[in-house]
Motif scaffolding. Structure first.
Motif, PDB file in Angstrom:
ATOM      1  N   VAL A   1       3.582  -4.349  16.733  1.00  0.00           N
ATOM      2  CA  VAL A   1       2.752  -4.777  15.618  1.00  0.00           C
ATOM      3  C   VAL A   1       1.643  -5.629  16.220  1.00  0.00           C
ATOM      4  O   VAL A   1       1.919  -6.586  16.938  1.00  0.00           O
ATOM      5  CB  VAL A   1       3.547  -5.591  14.586  1.00  0.00           C
ATOM      6  CG1 VAL A   1       2.627  -6.109  13.490  1.00  0.00           C
ATOM      7  CG2 VAL A   1       4.664  -4.751  13.996  1.00  0.00           C
ATOM      8  N   VAL A   2       0.418  -5.239  15.962  1.00  0.00           N
ATOM      9  CA  VAL A   2      -0.703  -6.000  16.498  1.00  0.00           C
ATOM     10  C   VAL A   2      -1.312  -6.809  15.360  1.00  0.00           C
ATOM     11  O   VAL A   2      -1.592  -6.277  14.289  1.00  0.00           O
ATOM     12  CB  VAL A   2      -1.759  -5.065  17.110  1.00  0.00           C
ATOM     13  CG1 VAL A   2      -2.875  -5.875  17.752  1.00  0.00           C
ATOM     14  CG2 VAL A   2      -1.120  -4.141  18.134  1.00  0.00           C
TER      15      VAL A   2
ATOM     16  N   GLN B   1      -3.105 -18.764   7.640  1.00  0.00           N
ATOM     17  CA  GLN B   1      -4.215 -17.991   8.192  1.00  0.00           C
ATOM     18  C   GLN B   1      -4.067 -16.528   7.795  1.00  0.00           C
ATOM     19  O   GLN B   1      -2.957 -16.014   7.684  1.00  0.00           O
ATOM     20  CB  GLN B   1      -4.227 -18.093   9.725  1.00  0.00           C
ATOM     21  CG  GLN B   1      -4.464 -19.495  10.253  1.00  0.00           C
ATOM     22  CD  GLN B   1      -5.860 -19.992   9.936  1.00  0.00           C
ATOM     23  OE1 GLN B   1      -6.849 -19.276  10.087  1.00  0.00           O
ATOM     24  NE2 GLN B   1      -5.938 -21.230   9.441  1.00  0.00           N
ATOM     25  N   LEU B   2      -5.208 -15.896   7.602  1.00  0.00           N
ATOM     26  CA  LEU B   2      -5.179 -14.500   7.183  1.00  0.00           C
ATOM     27  C   LEU B   2      -5.080 -13.591   8.404  1.00  0.00           C
ATOM     28  O   LEU B   2      -5.819 -13.752   9.369  1.00  0.00           O
ATOM     29  CB  LEU B   2      -6.457 -14.195   6.391  1.00  0.00           C
ATOM     30  CG  LEU B   2      -6.477 -12.854   5.668  1.00  0.00           C
ATOM     31  CD1 LEU B   2      -5.355 -12.769   4.648  1.00  0.00           C
ATOM     32  CD2 LEU B   2      -7.823 -12.645   4.992  1.00  0.00           C
ATOM     33  N   TYR B   3      -4.160 -12.653   8.339  1.00  0.00           N
ATOM     34  CA  TYR B   3      -3.983 -11.708   9.442  1.00  0.00           C
ATOM     35  C   TYR B   3      -3.967 -10.281   8.925  1.00  0.00           C
ATOM     36  O   TYR B   3      -3.455 -10.019   7.837  1.00  0.00           O
ATOM     37  CB  TYR B   3      -2.653 -11.945  10.164  1.00  0.00           C
ATOM     38  CG  TYR B   3      -2.627 -13.195  10.987  1.00  0.00           C
ATOM     39  CD1 TYR B   3      -3.063 -13.197  12.303  1.00  0.00           C
ATOM     40  CD2 TYR B   3      -2.175 -14.391  10.437  1.00  0.00           C
ATOM     41  CE1 TYR B   3      -3.039 -14.362  13.071  1.00  0.00           C
ATOM     42  CE2 TYR B   3      -2.149 -15.557  11.186  1.00  0.00           C
ATOM     43  CZ  TYR B   3      -2.578 -15.530  12.503  1.00  0.00           C
ATOM     44  OH  TYR B   3      -2.563 -16.675  13.253  1.00  0.00           O
ATOM     45  N   VAL B   4      -4.503  -9.397   9.717  1.00  0.00           N
ATOM     46  CA  VAL B   4      -4.318  -7.972   9.483  1.00  0.00           C
ATOM     47  C   VAL B   4      -3.259  -7.512  10.470  1.00  0.00           C
ATOM     48  O   VAL B   4      -3.375  -7.762  11.669  1.00  0.00           O
ATOM     49  CB  VAL B   4      -5.633  -7.198   9.689  1.00  0.00           C
ATOM     50  CG1 VAL B   4      -5.365  -5.695   9.683  1.00  0.00           C
ATOM     51  CG2 VAL B   4      -6.624  -7.571   8.608  1.00  0.00           C
ATOM     52  N   MET B   5      -2.227  -6.892   9.942  1.00  0.00           N
ATOM     53  CA  MET B   5      -1.139  -6.454  10.803  1.00  0.00           C
ATOM     54  C   MET B   5      -1.231  -4.939  10.956  1.00  0.00           C
ATOM     55  O   MET B   5      -1.324  -4.222   9.961  1.00  0.00           O
ATOM     56  CB  MET B   5       0.196  -6.835  10.196  1.00  0.00           C
ATOM     57  CG  MET B   5       0.358  -8.327   9.966  1.00  0.00           C
ATOM     58  SD  MET B   5       1.979  -8.773   9.344  1.00  0.00           S
ATOM     59  CE  MET B   5       1.838  -8.278   7.646  1.00  0.00           C
ATOM     60  N   TYR B   6      -1.202  -4.498  12.165  1.00  0.00           N
ATOM     61  CA  TYR B   6      -1.337  -3.066  12.424  1.00  0.00           C
ATOM     62  C   TYR B   6      -0.094  -2.592  13.161  1.00  0.00           C
ATOM     63  O   TYR B   6       0.284  -3.133  14.212  1.00  0.00           O
ATOM     64  CB  TYR B   6      -2.596  -2.818  13.258  1.00  0.00           C
ATOM     65  CG  TYR B   6      -2.648  -1.463  13.903  1.00  0.00           C
ATOM     66  CD1 TYR B   6      -2.436  -0.290  13.147  1.00  0.00           C
ATOM     67  CD2 TYR B   6      -2.920  -1.330  15.255  1.00  0.00           C
ATOM     68  CE1 TYR B   6      -2.477   0.953  13.749  1.00  0.00           C
ATOM     69  CE2 TYR B   6      -2.964  -0.087  15.866  1.00  0.00           C
ATOM     70  CZ  TYR B   6      -2.739   1.052  15.106  1.00  0.00           C
ATOM     71  OH  TYR B   6      -2.767   2.278  15.699  1.00  0.00           O
ATOM     72  N   LEU B   7       0.533  -1.616  12.599  1.00  0.00           N
ATOM     73  CA  LEU B   7       1.737  -1.070  13.202  1.00  0.00           C
ATOM     74  C   LEU B   7       1.318   0.040  14.154  1.00  0.00           C
ATOM     75  O   LEU B   7       0.863   1.094  13.710  1.00  0.00           O
ATOM     76  CB  LEU B   7       2.628  -0.532  12.090  1.00  0.00           C
ATOM     77  CG  LEU B   7       4.045  -0.158  12.431  1.00  0.00           C
ATOM     78  CD1 LEU B   7       4.707  -1.240  13.258  1.00  0.00           C
ATOM     79  CD2 LEU B   7       4.800  -0.008  11.126  1.00  0.00           C
ATOM     80  N   LYS B   8       1.427  -0.240  15.417  1.00  0.00           N
ATOM     81  CA  LYS B   8       0.884   0.672  16.421  1.00  0.00           C
ATOM     82  C   LYS B   8       1.997   1.498  17.047  1.00  0.00           C
ATOM     83  O   LYS B   8       2.938   0.965  17.622  1.00  0.00           O
ATOM     84  CB  LYS B   8       0.189  -0.163  17.506  1.00  0.00           C
ATOM     85  CG  LYS B   8      -0.505   0.631  18.570  1.00  0.00           C
ATOM     86  CD  LYS B   8      -1.217  -0.346  19.506  1.00  0.00           C
ATOM     87  CE  LYS B   8      -2.049   0.360  20.537  1.00  0.00           C
ATOM     88  NZ  LYS B   8      -2.733  -0.607  21.405  1.00  0.00           N
ATOM     89  N   HIS B   9       1.853   2.790  16.897  1.00  0.00           N
ATOM     90  CA  HIS B   9       2.867   3.686  17.472  1.00  0.00           C
ATOM     91  C   HIS B   9       2.363   4.183  18.786  1.00  0.00           C
ATOM     92  O   HIS B   9       1.193   4.476  18.944  1.00  0.00           O
ATOM     93  CB  HIS B   9       3.088   4.884  16.571  1.00  0.00           C
ATOM     94  CG  HIS B   9       3.330   4.490  15.175  1.00  0.00           C
ATOM     95  ND1 HIS B   9       4.545   4.083  14.736  1.00  0.00           N
ATOM     96  CD2 HIS B   9       2.491   4.401  14.125  1.00  0.00           C
ATOM     97  CE1 HIS B   9       4.454   3.775  13.456  1.00  0.00           C
ATOM     98  NE2 HIS B   9       3.218   3.952  13.072  1.00  0.00           N
ATOM     99  N   HIS B  10       3.256   4.321  19.691  1.00  0.00           N
ATOM    100  CA  HIS B  10       2.834   4.905  20.943  1.00  0.00           C
ATOM    101  C   HIS B  10       3.169   6.380  20.928  1.00  0.00           C
ATOM    102  O   HIS B  10       4.080   6.820  20.248  1.00  0.00           O
ATOM    103  CB  HIS B  10       3.486   4.180  22.108  1.00  0.00           C
ATOM    104  CG  HIS B  10       2.848   2.858  22.343  1.00  0.00           C
ATOM    105  ND1 HIS B  10       1.704   2.714  23.069  1.00  0.00           N
ATOM    106  CD2 HIS B  10       3.170   1.624  21.884  1.00  0.00           C
ATOM    107  CE1 HIS B  10       1.351   1.447  23.088  1.00  0.00           C
ATOM    108  NE2 HIS B  10       2.218   0.762  22.359  1.00  0.00           N
ATOM    109  N   SER B  11       2.426   7.107  21.694  1.00  0.00           N
ATOM    110  CA  SER B  11       2.653   8.538  21.719  1.00  0.00           C
ATOM    111  C   SER B  11       4.059   8.816  22.226  1.00  0.00           C
ATOM    112  O   SER B  11       4.659   8.005  22.918  1.00  0.00           O
ATOM    113  CB  SER B  11       1.628   9.189  22.629  1.00  0.00           C
ATOM    114  OG  SER B  11       1.632   8.509  23.856  1.00  0.00           O
ATOM    115  N   ARG B  12       4.540   9.974  21.848  1.00  0.00           N
ATOM    116  CA  ARG B  12       5.938  10.258  22.150  1.00  0.00           C
ATOM    117  C   ARG B  12       6.080  10.685  23.610  1.00  0.00           C
ATOM    118  O   ARG B  12       6.076  11.853  23.940  1.00  0.00           O
ATOM    119  CB  ARG B  12       6.438  11.355  21.232  1.00  0.00           C
ATOM    120  CG  ARG B  12       7.948  11.384  21.156  1.00  0.00           C
ATOM    121  CD  ARG B  12       8.421  12.727  20.738  1.00  0.00           C
ATOM    122  NE  ARG B  12       8.030  13.036  19.376  1.00  0.00           N
ATOM    123  CZ  ARG B  12       8.613  14.002  18.675  1.00  0.00           C
ATOM    124  NH1 ARG B  12       9.588  14.695  19.147  1.00  0.00           N
ATOM    125  NH2 ARG B  12       8.210  14.298  17.484  1.00  0.00           N
TER     126      ARG B  12
END
Lengths: 458, 717
Positions: free
Chosen positions: B302-303, B282-293
């Protein structure tokens, strides 16, 4: 051919008496002559009692029949049974005439009863010899009195029949998958509670799995089905307010309960004592605690070495581990059984009255006997027919060859006995005007439907 | 692609001037990278992390056994990037381009195998921004300006002269291009996409389709030919486009949830935080989500957004990284690998592994973080000099670039590695054996590891209880059953002929996860039953558990397993147990099993009855039953049996007469002899035996015993 006369024929005032127990002795002649009721005398150990299967001997008299059985060397068990009799009232105030029917009693049946008495004693007390070793004659007498006082009252000699000769085990019919689930359950419980040495599993008073050897299981099965289970009729079936219903205090997760040992685990006064049984082992005997645990119709017997002291903690652990699983299994088995019965359909339901026994695995099956109750074992056929079955069985015992015996009873019944290798089958047919060939065909049909999965020679 | 505070990733990328391009020093702030012009050439650099070793030796040894990721042997080697040598990577063909002096002094293309390697020269017409072959190395496309792309034919006999295509959209800048087939190419401009067909013979291109849309950046997944465009000011609305057979189909666009909405709006979703890849088909888009400091920052995650062929795109999985810093993503064997630069370790996630204590589709790492297995390279670079011992290679280096799915490139050293997972070290890192089995069953090279786990739980030092054994067996057999069923339905479909259904069914692939009974027998169970240090109770319980599990999955149990059970029971004199198993048909009927039982008769007499019953039920073993009965001198029984099944007419009279004579019972012999005479009379009208039946000696014997007049005479008709 045997000719049987129906009993009902003569006068109304006739009174019929069934056979009953007159006396019961255990006797050791080496003790020397002594007046009175001598029970046991000399200390004598018998290491090997392999001749258990030895036939009992009997002495026929007009009024009584005496059975002699020597289970251990020099220890004799003697049972005296009064023959059944008919009391015919006489006119003119004369005392009634008593007619003893000395031929109505079968040696094989009551011989088997005596042997069973010994086996049952041995199950709970080990051998006579062991009691002698441990505490001399006094201890043995004490043990014998304690055991037989109660046991003899449960004998019900009048309803003993061919099934007592076989001393068989009724197996619960089950599909492979459910059977494997039970295997898995037993193995996992034995692994988790490593104290458990042997396990037996029963459903509906029928055996499914035995971790004990055959002969030990046979007598334990007898005890469970004729004594323990009937005393604990299903509390689930009892009304909410019935005193039979045990405290299910707070435990609604499962229906598991102990049939031996503590009735209520929550009771702070509860005693964690279980009956002890003796089974055969390589080096003599082995003493075990017997824990019988039941959930709905499924019963598991766990046997633990008697040298271990059982604690509250252990019982609670067992209860919490086994209770939910056994409840689940019980409903699985019930469901599977119902499905199987529906699939096999009504034509598989036996329309015949028969008794089947296999000497190899002690499997017995009877459509003649009603469900056993605590007091009596009811049969659905006339005692005379049961006696014919017993007679045929005696005939079979005399020869090794496969045989078939067909008997026409006076009452229009046909009785057929078949022996093939180690199996015996007795069929009672109620077909007026049937001839020998038709009866033979009928029995063939029965074999083809009921026994098609075993090798049973026509 | 780059290590970013997030990750590195690039679509095609050129890797060049290494040291200068960018340097990330902060873990938390997302800098706008001074991105090289054009398309992704990238480079990344980590702050030098200092000493790499220094752990105590014992820990080293332990750790060494626990590296579950490694760089594959035989990397692709190329001339490392330098001021005169620019390096580009094409994700579609997996080719590395080393372009010296703009191509004038040579372009060397290295692919995953030698066949795909090419070397050529081209004129230096300015700095190369992007260079890629079409599928099959037919046409080379080179981008040197932001307005046009140049083409060179690599098809023999076609004109080699370069030709150029300018982008059609006015004032648009070409961000890059992607080949979607041997002669189809997509230009991505800041104002949309242009889809061309290339005619190499005519040295021209024809615009097939175009889309107008403002594009910040793009990602391309060559496996699925899906192009992902970043649109809107913040860049977080993604528009996927699928290219197939000369058409562009718009898939549903979706929005990536940003951790912070910037005010005023500015480009907030970086291309380096997004990757596109296929996982489990299956095709996925992976998004590396940083939280604010913030002090209690929950750590980055990773979403995963699932991109179905049809229907809306949905946020489907969240992978918890539990830390912050710079990350890079790979996909290996359907596992999401997250490299963490500062700790020099990697985490793996399996999106099919259910986490019982998490909300659905939130995943924790499968295993504790470990670094990639240490790797050594020879100092001399690409040229192998055997005399020089190799030196350790710096892992997680700032010069690493990471590409999907499983590629790591060190442009400064001239290596392209494939990342791979090693399953064996994972076994000891995952306590829960059920979970471990689920995990292993989804891996590619799992068979031997699974079998070794099975051996371990059956009494190695990781011995587990029966419930665990049962769970493991059930999981194995579920996969085994699924395969058997698929194979059966395929066979059935093939037999029913090609007429039914136009969809040609594919033969199901037998993956390594299919562990059948013979595997279990050979590698696990037969050795296990030989073990002296394990109680026979446990051995039998395990065998029964395996048989139960097979039955539960409706898999026919093979005879050799029954044999193993019987052998074990007999070894320990557990005949009554065996008897009960047979009574409930747990050991299924078969001729070999019946014969095995017959052989047990001398030690356990009831085996005889069990065997005969089994032969009877088989209903194809009447001859065997006769043999058994005759061998027991049950001649009459045999005769009755063969009559009851209607085989009397064809049976060999001699066999019965032999057996009858051997008993020494004259009456029996008489009876049997007469019975066959009657049969002959009935069949042939003559009681005599045919010469072919070889009964002459028995006739003589009969006459000697009973006189000639006792013989049946042919009845005169």
């Amino acid at each position: 051919m045997l000719m049987i006369s129906p009993k009902m024929a003569s006068g109304v005032q006739e009174k019929q008496y069934t056979p009953c127990l007159l006396s019961f002795f255990i006797y050791n002649p080496t003790f020397g002559p002594r007046e009175g009721e001598v029970r046991v005398t000399l200390l004598h150990t018998n290491k090997h009692h392999k001749n258990l299967k030895m036939m009992t001997k009997s002495l026929h008299t007009q009024k009584n029949r005496q059975f002699f059985f020597e289970p251990e060397e020099n220890f004799w068990m003697v049972m005296v049974v009064r023959n059944p009799m008919i009391e015919k009232p006489n006119k003119d105030g004369k005392p009634p005439t008593i007619e003893y029917q000395e031929e109505e009693i079968l040696d094989t049946v009551y011989g088997a009863v005596v042997r069973q008495c010994y086996c049952m004693y041995k199950l709970f007390n080990s051998t006579f010899g062991r009691a002698m070793e441990a505490g001399g004659v006094e201890l043995l007498i004490q043990k014998l009195e304690k055991f037989f006082y109660r046991y003899l009252q449960t004998l019900h000699l009048q309803s003993c029949d061919l099934l007592d000769v076989f001393g068989g085990i009724s197996f619960f019919p089950l599909d492979k998958m459910t059977y494997l689930k039970i295997q898995s359950f037993v193995n996992q419980v034995e692994e988790r509670l490593s104290l458990i040495k042997y396990t037996a599993f029963l459903y509906n008073d029928q055996l499914i799995w035995s971790g004990l050897e055959q002969d030990d299981m046979r007598i334990l099965y007898k005890y469970l089905t004729t004594s323990l289970f009937p005393r604990h009729s299903e509390p689930e079936l009892a009304g909410r307010d019935s005193p039979l219903r045990p405290e299910v205090a707070g435990n609604l997760l499962h229906y598991g309960r102990f049939l031996t040992g503590p009735t209520n685990l929550k009771d702070p006064e509860a005693k964690f004592r279980f009956p002890k049984i003796f089974i055969s082992a390589v080096d003599g005997y082995e003493e075990l605690h017997l824990i019988v645990y039941k959930a709905m119709s499924a019963a598991a017997c766990f046997m633990i070495s008697a040298s271990v002291e059982l604690t509250r903690q252990f019982c609670e652990q067992l209860d919490s581990l086994v209770g939910p699983q056994l409840t689940l299994l019980a409903s699985d088995i019930c469901e599977q059984f119902t499905i199987n019965r529906r699939i096999s359909g009504p034509e598989k339901e036996p329309q015949f009255k028969f008794i089947y026994f296999n000497h190899m695995n002690l499997a017995e099956k009877s459509t003649i006997h009603m469900r056993k109750t605590a007091s009596v074992c009811l049969t659905s056929v006339h005692p005379d027919l049961m006696k014919i079955l017993g007679d045929i069985n005696c005939d079979f015992a005399r020869v090794d060859e496969d045989e078939e015996i067909i008997v026409k009873a006076m009452t229009d019944y046909w009785v057929v006995g078949k022996k093939s290798d180690q199996r015996e089958l007795y069929v009672i047919l109620n077909q007026k005007n049937a001839n020998l060939i038709e009866v033979n065909e009928e029995v063939k049909r029965l074999c083809a439907t009921q026994f098609n999965n075993i090798f049973f020679l026509d | 692609m780059v290590w970013k505070r997030v990750h590195m990733k690039v679509r095609q990328s050129a890797i060049r001037t290494f040291s200068s391009v960018c340097c990330y020093t902060s873990f938390t702030t997302v800098e706008t990278v001074s991105y090289c012009e054009g398309e992704g050439r990238l480079v990344v650099r980590f702050p030098v992390s200092g000493q790499t070793s220094g752990a105590e030796p014992a820990r080293c040894v332990r750790m060494a056994n626990e590296h579950y990721l490694e760089l594959k042997e035989n990397p692709v080697q190329f001339e490392h990037a330098s001021s005169v040598n620019n390096v580009f990577f094409d994700e579609a063909n997996k080719q590395v381009f080393a372009v010296r002096s703009g191509g004038a002094t040579g372009v060397v293309v290295k692919g995953p195998d030698d066949k795909s390697s090419v070397a050529f020269r081209m004129d230096d017409k300015g700095e190369v921004k992007c260079i890629k072959f079409s599928i099959g190395n037919k046409i080379l496309a080179v981008q040197r300006t932001s307005k046009s792309v140049d083409f060179i034919n690599f098809i023999p006999d076609y004109p080699h002269m370069e030709f150029t295509q300018e982008c059609k959209t006015k004032n648009a800048n070409v961000l890059g291009f992607c080949w979607t087939s041997w002669n189809e190419i997509v230009f991505i401009t800041d104002q949309g996409v242009e889809f061309y067909q290339v005619f190499p013979d005519k040295r021209s291109l024809k615009l097939q389709k175009s889309q107008n849309i403002n594009v910040n950046w793009y990602q391309y997944c060559p496996e699925t030919a899906v192009l992902l465009l970043s649109t809107t000011v913040q860049g977080n609305v993604l528009q996927p486009l699928a290219f197939r057979n000369g058409t562009i189909s718009k898939m549903s666009k979706f929005e990536i949830e940003l951790p912070v909405i910037p005010k005023p709006a500015k480009l907030s979703l970086s291309e380096r935080d997004v990757a596109i890849a296929t996982i489990y088909g299956q095709l996925y888009v992976m998004y590396l989500k940083h939280h604010s400091r913030t002090p209690n920052s929950p750590g980055a995650e990773v979403v995963l957004y699932h991109l179905p062929r049809e229907g809306p795109c949905k946020k489907s999985h969240v992978l918890k990284l539990n830390t912050t810093g710079k990350f890079a993503l790979n996909i290996v064997d359907n596992l999401v690998v997250v490299h963490h630069q500062s700790s020099q370790t990697s985490l793996i996630f399996d999106i099919k592994l259910k986490e019982p204590d998490c909300a659905v589709n939130t995943h924790q790492p499968v295993l504790p973080a470990r670094s990639i297995h240490p790797y050594r390279v020879s100092l001399s670079g690409p040229v192998v000099v055997p005399s020089q011992p190799p030196v350790p290679c710096q892992l997680y280096s700032s010069s690493w670039s990471v590409f999907q799915p499983d590629i790591i490139i060190s442009a400064s050293e001239g290596y392209l590695w494939y990342l791979q997972v090693k399953l064996a070290p994972m076994v000891h890192l995952l306590e829960d054996k059920g979970k471990l089995m689920d995990f292993l069953l989804r891996r590619r090279d799992c068979k031997l590891v699974i079998l070794s786990v099975c051996s371990q739980i059956l009494g190695g030092h990781e011995e587990a209880g029966l419930p665990v054994v049962a769970t493991v067996f059930d999981k194995l057999n579920q996969v085994y059953k699924d395969y058997l069923e698929a194979d059966q339905s395929y066979t059935a479909a093939m037999e029913s002929g090609p007429s039914r259904g136009s969809t040609a069914q594919k033969r199901p692939v037998r993956t390594q996860a299919v562990i059948d009974q013979s595997d279990m027998y050979t590698h696990v169970l037969s050795a296990f039953t030989e073990r002296r240090d394990v109680s026979h109770k446990f051995i039998i319980a395990v065998l029964m558990e395996y048989i139960r599990s097979l039955n539960q999955n409706q898999i026919t149990v093979q005879h050799y397993l029954y044999e193993l059970v019987i052998k074990t029971l007999v070894q320990h004199n557990l005949f009554y147990m065996l008897h009960q198993f047979l009574q409930y048909h747990v050991l299924s009927d078969s001729k070999p099993l019946a014969c095995l039982l017959l052989s047990l008769e001398s030690t356990y007499p009831p085996a005889h009855q069990l065997s005969l019953d089994m032969l009877k039920r088989l209903s194809t073993a009447n001859d065997e039953i006769v043999e058994v009965l005759l061998s027991k001198q049950q001649v009459l029984g045999a005769l009755r049996f063969i009559r009851s099944v209607g085989g009397h007419d064809n049976v060999s009279a001699r066999k019965f007469l032999d057996a009858a004579r051997q008993t020494g019972d004259q009456m029996l012999f008489y009876t049997v002899f007469r019975s066959f005479q009657q049969r002959n009379q009935r069949l042939r009208g003559n009681p005599a035996f045919n010469p072919g039946e070889h009964c002459e000696e028995h006739v003589v014997h009969f006459q000697q015993l009973f006189g000639e007049q006792a013989l049946m005479k042919p009845s005169t008709v």
